[in-house]
Scaffold this motif. Structure first.
Motif, PDB file in Angstrom:
ATOM      1  N   LEU A   7       0.844  -1.196   0.000  1.00 45.64           N
ATOM      2  CA  LEU A   7       0.000   0.000   0.000  1.00 45.64           C
ATOM      3  C   LEU A   7       0.879   1.244   0.000  1.00 45.64           C
ATOM      4  N   ILE A   8       0.714   2.071  -1.023  1.00 45.66           N
ATOM      5  CA  ILE A   8       1.530   3.281  -1.137  1.00 45.66           C
ATOM      6  C   ILE A   8       0.611   4.487  -1.294  1.00 45.66           C
ATOM      7  N   PRO A   9       0.356   5.222  -0.200  1.00 44.06           N
ATOM      8  CA  PRO A   9      -0.403   6.478  -0.325  1.00 44.06           C
ATOM      9  C   PRO A   9       0.487   7.553  -0.922  1.00 44.06           C
ATOM     10  N   CYS A  10      -0.025   8.316  -1.877  1.00 45.57           N
ATOM     11  CA  CYS A  10       0.833   9.279  -2.580  1.00 45.57           C
ATOM     12  C   CYS A  10       0.145  10.628  -2.784  1.00 45.57           C
ATOM     13  N   TYR A  11       0.918  11.664  -2.568  1.00 45.01           N
ATOM     14  CA  TYR A  11       0.500  13.017  -2.918  1.00 45.01           C
ATOM     15  C   TYR A  11       1.714  13.740  -3.500  1.00 45.01           C
ATOM     16  N   ASN A  12       1.691  13.946  -4.812  1.00 44.51           N
ATOM     17  CA  ASN A  12       2.777  14.637  -5.525  1.00 44.51           C
ATOM     18  C   ASN A  12       4.148  13.998  -5.269  1.00 44.51           C
ATOM     19  N   GLU A  13       4.271  12.752  -5.688  1.00 50.15           N
ATOM     20  CA  GLU A  13       5.540  12.026  -5.548  1.00 50.15           C
ATOM     21  C   GLU A  13       6.069  11.585  -6.922  1.00 50.15           C
ATOM     22  N   ALA A  14       5.895  12.441  -7.933  1.00 50.81           N
ATOM     23  CA  ALA A  14       6.293  12.091  -9.298  1.00 50.81           C
ATOM     24  C   ALA A  14       7.790  11.815  -9.418  1.00 50.81           C
ATOM     25  N   LYS A  15       8.585  12.462  -8.611  1.00 48.08           N
ATOM     26  CA  LYS A  15      10.044  12.310  -8.713  1.00 48.08           C
ATOM     27  C   LYS A  15      10.520  10.920  -8.283  1.00 48.08           C
ATOM     28  N   ARG A 198      14.896  11.971   2.020  1.00 51.11           N
ATOM     29  CA  ARG A 198      14.294  12.210   0.707  1.00 51.11           C
ATOM     30  C   ARG A 198      15.351  12.680  -0.292  1.00 51.11           C
ATOM     31  N   PRO A 199      15.240  12.251  -1.551  1.00 54.30           N
ATOM     32  CA  PRO A 199      16.168  12.755  -2.566  1.00 54.30           C
ATOM     33  C   PRO A 199      15.938  14.242  -2.827  1.00 54.30           C
ATOM     34  N   GLU A 200      16.917  14.890  -3.355  1.00 61.97           N
ATOM     35  CA  GLU A 200      16.819  16.330  -3.623  1.00 61.97           C
ATOM     36  C   GLU A 200      15.669  16.609  -4.575  1.00 61.97           C
ATOM     37  N   GLY A 201      14.887  17.625  -4.240  1.00 63.90           N
ATOM     38  CA  GLY A 201      13.738  17.986  -5.054  1.00 63.90           C
ATOM     39  C   GLY A 201      12.433  17.386  -4.566  1.00 63.90           C
ATOM     40  N   SER A 202      12.507  16.435  -3.651  1.00 62.16           N
ATOM     41  CA  SER A 202      11.307  15.834  -3.076  1.00 62.16           C
ATOM     42  C   SER A 202      11.043  16.472  -1.722  1.00 62.16           C
ATOM     43  N   GLU A 203       9.830  16.968  -1.512  1.00 59.94           N
ATOM     44  CA  GLU A 203       9.520  17.724  -0.298  1.00 59.94           C
ATOM     45  C   GLU A 203       8.569  16.954   0.611  1.00 59.94           C
ATOM     46  N   SER A 204       8.822  17.032   1.906  1.00 60.55           N
ATOM     47  CA  SER A 204       7.954  16.386   2.890  1.00 60.55           C
ATOM     48  C   SER A 204       6.635  17.137   3.004  1.00 60.55           C
ATOM     49  N   LYS A 205       5.550  16.377   3.156  1.00 60.56           N
ATOM     50  CA  LYS A 205       4.219  16.981   3.323  1.00 60.56           C
ATOM     51  C   LYS A 205       3.886  17.188   4.800  1.00 60.56           C
TER      52      LYS A 205
END
Length: 309
Positions: A7-15, A198-205
């Motif tokens: 189960l992977i909940p996602c919000y703006n994790e395109a990177k 988190r990798p660079e460019g990925s932001e915590s919600k």
């Protein structure tokens, strides 16, 4: 029913979502199903996940708790693995965590970051403090030994998922899961994982302060519900001690002069004593109700186990 559902909940994790989906598909047997629940992403997360081989569904109510509620309601599996789409949790641990559920009868396996690399990898000092504070508070209040309360990497049994009432809407969901497992005497196993930031460019919600306050409120709310005698008994004890301290000068003066000139102090102390007695008996009554709820839960757990078979 799936054997293993990721189960992977996602919000703006395109990177990161493509990498995450492919890693879990590679790490787990072919019969594992990867579910990505998109929570109103605006960056194409859902399309990328689908192209990577995930089963993609949507939850329009914003918040991680709302997504988990939808996942638990819709998916039937012998073992559930919950992870994040931000590539902070190692997929290579998933098989071992699933084994603990499927073969060792664990109800919840906690992906323990705090015993390994979290404090070195995480760049947000208040998150470090918050994780330690929440872990210490819950273990103290509930008499538990869970090493990482806030981790988003967990494995669950069918029985846990189908008896867990999701009340939280946001990131306090992990706290709620931990307390539910402790309170319902479920088999919890700590499994140490290697955390990476988190990798660079990925932001915590996660908002450190507002979400932190929600977590603290959740702990207090569930402590009141799950341990009513301790909660209301503690209030009663504090009030009795305070009333006794206030009464000391009243009694001293009364025995010395036979007079009670401190009527306001006397009234306050008596009021505190009355409230303390009420609080104590409220704890007793709610404790009896909570005990009855435990009995009903065990009967429900038996029904869920039969459903699984």
């Amino acid at each position: 029913m799936d054997r293993i559902a990721v189960l992977i909940p996602c919000y703006n994790e395109a990177k990161t979502i493509e990498k995450v989906v492919r890693e879990y598909k590679a790490a787990l047997p072919d019969d594992a199903v990867i579910y990505v629940y998109d929570n109103n992403s605006s960056d194409g997360t859902a399309d990328i996940a689908k192209a990577a081989g995930a089963v993609v569904r949507r939850e329009t109510m914003q918040g991680k708790g709302n997504v988990i509620r939808r996942m638990f309601r819709e998916i039937d599996a012998q073992c559930y693995i919950m992870t994040d789409g931000d590539d902070t949790y190692p997929a290579e641990d998933a098989a071992e965590m699933a084994k603990l559920v499927l073969e060792e009868q664990a109800d919840m396996v906690v992906g323990d970051r705090l015993s390994s690399t979290y404090f070195e990898e995480n760049k947000r000092p208040f998150h470090n403090f918050g994780n330690s504070f929440v872990r210490g508070s819950i273990n103290l209040l509930f008499g538990a030994q869970i090493r990482d309360i806030m981790t988003g990497y967990r494995a669950f049994s069918y029985e846990f998922v189908k008896t867990f009432p999701v009340l939280s809407r946001g990131f306090e969901i992990e706290t709620e899961m931990s307390i539910h497992a402790i309170d319902r005497n479920m088999n919890v196993v700590n499994h140490i994982i290697e955390y990476r930031d988190r990798p660079e460019g990925s932001e915590s919600k996660l908002n450190t302060y507002s979400d932190g306050m929600k977590v603290i409120n959740t702990i207090l709310r569930l402590f009141r519900i799950c341990r009513p005698m301790k909660f209301f008994g503690s209030i009663a004890a504090i009030l009795i001690v305070a009333a006794a301290i206030l009464m000391i000068p009243v009694f001293v003066e009364y025995f010395a002069t036979g007079l009670v000139p401190r009527f306001p102090t006397l009234f306050v102390a008596c009021s505190m004593t009355i409230i303390a007695v009420q609080s104590f008996f409220a704890g007793l009554i709610l404790s009896a109700i909570e005990q009855r709820d435990r009995q009903e839960f065990e009967l429900r757990l038996n029904d869920v186990s039969r459903e699984k078979r």
